[in-house]
Scaffold this active site. Structure first.
Site, short mmCIF file in Angstrom:
data_model
loop_
_atom_site.label_atom_id
_atom_site.label_comp_id
_atom_site.label_asym_id
_atom_site.label_seq_id
_atom_site.Cartn_x
_atom_site.Cartn_y
_atom_site.Cartn_z
N HIS A 54 0.84 -1.21 0.00
CA HIS A 54 0.00 0.00 0.00
C HIS A 54 0.87 1.26 0.00
CE1 HIS A 54 -3.20 2.80 1.28
NE2 HIS A 54 -2.26 3.32 2.06
N GLU A 55 1.88 1.29 0.88
CA GLU A 55 2.73 2.48 0.96
C GLU A 55 3.52 2.68 -0.33
OE1 GLU A 55 2.43 4.60 3.33
OE2 GLU A 55 1.10 3.34 4.51
N HIS A 114 1.49 4.37 -3.04
CA HIS A 114 1.44 5.83 -3.03
C HIS A 114 2.60 6.42 -3.84
CE1 HIS A 114 -1.93 6.68 -0.47
NE2 HIS A 114 -1.47 5.99 0.54
N GLU A 124 -6.08 6.93 -1.25
CA GLU A 124 -5.98 5.77 -0.35
C GLU A 124 -6.59 4.54 -1.02
OE1 GLU A 124 -4.22 5.51 2.13
OE2 GLU A 124 -3.99 7.48 3.03
#
Length: 252
Positions: free
Chosen positions: A126-127, A130, A185
């Site tokens: 997920h990070e 970004h 997100e």
């Protein structure tokens, strides 16, 4: 001076009142330059800021069990979507992790203590999402504009100028507490889901990681850390992953 430059100076004027040691015109140009940063420049600022953060935080040694566990988890993923990744563990109790535009991923001991290997991989995915989606780049540009970092454009030789240690410290603090829009997100969640699916991992690890974060923020005795306070509702995100996994035939 072009009309665009004049408009930018007018727009920036409230922020420029806080600039010290520089004239209004110079601060306005700094603000303008921050909007024209290249990906390479943002990556270099990220590298400098992370380097300072590594000096300020207890980094797990190569033979530390936390480092050995992380290295085992990410052994197949030293490059993700063409971006070389360097991983380190901060031996602090916070439940947190972040990735930056230079390919640095930092995972906190507190997060490792409550997550399984696949859940950690899902959160890191997920990070990293970004970064791949340019959310980190765009957010850093916004942070630089807000702080009117001086002389942020490249020099005539094409090399990035170095910012002061205090400015890097400000960027480091920003990276720890960066918040993104709900759309960003969701897109980072989708990136992680696709990353897990593509590499043969159980995508449900992403859902269970969110459920653990939701439990962590529900009054378990500890303070709510950055990864909890800056992200949308974890239960809703977990349900979104479960719904997608059912549609994909990967869960009941």
């Amino acid at each position: 001076m072009s009309r665009l430059s004049l408009l930018l100076i007018a727009f920036c004027s409230p922020m420029l009142l806080f600039a010290q040691g520089a004239g209004l015109a110079q601060a306005a140009m700094d603000y303008f330059n921050s909007a024209t940063l290249t990906d390479a420049q943002v990556a270099e600022y990220s590298r400098q800021a992370v380097q300072q953060m590594d000096q300020k935080n207890p980094v797990a040694a190569p033979n530390d069990p936390y480092t050995q566990r992380l290295n085992r988890i990410v052994s197949r993923h030293r490059t993700v979507s063409g971006l070389p990744i360097n991983y380190k563990v901060y031996k602090v109790p916070d439940v947190n992790a972040f990735a930056t535009a230079d390919g640095s991923v930092r995972v906190f001991k507190g997060l490792m203590d409550i997550m399984s290997d696949n859940e950690l991989l899902a959160i890191m995915g997920h990070e990293i999402g970004h970064v791949i989606n340019h959310d980190s780049r765009d957010a850093m540009k916004s942070a630089l504009r807000r702080s009117a970092v001086r002389n942020v454009a490249a020099s005539q030789s094409g090399l990035i100028g170095k910012v002061s240690r205090s400015q890097l410290g400000g960027l480091a603090d920003y990276m720890l507490g960066a918040s993104f829009s709900r759309r960003q997100e969701s897109e980072a969640d989708d990136y992680s889901y696709d990353f897990m699916k593509r590499n043969g991992y159980n995508v449900m690890a992403l859902a269970t990681s969110f459920e653990k974060l939701a439990k962590q923020s529900g009054g378990g005795g500890g303070s709510v850390t950055q990864i909890l306070s800056t992200h949308p509702d974890s239960k809703a995100r977990a349900q979104r992953v479960r719904d997608r996994a059912r549609r994909d035939g990967l869960a009941r």
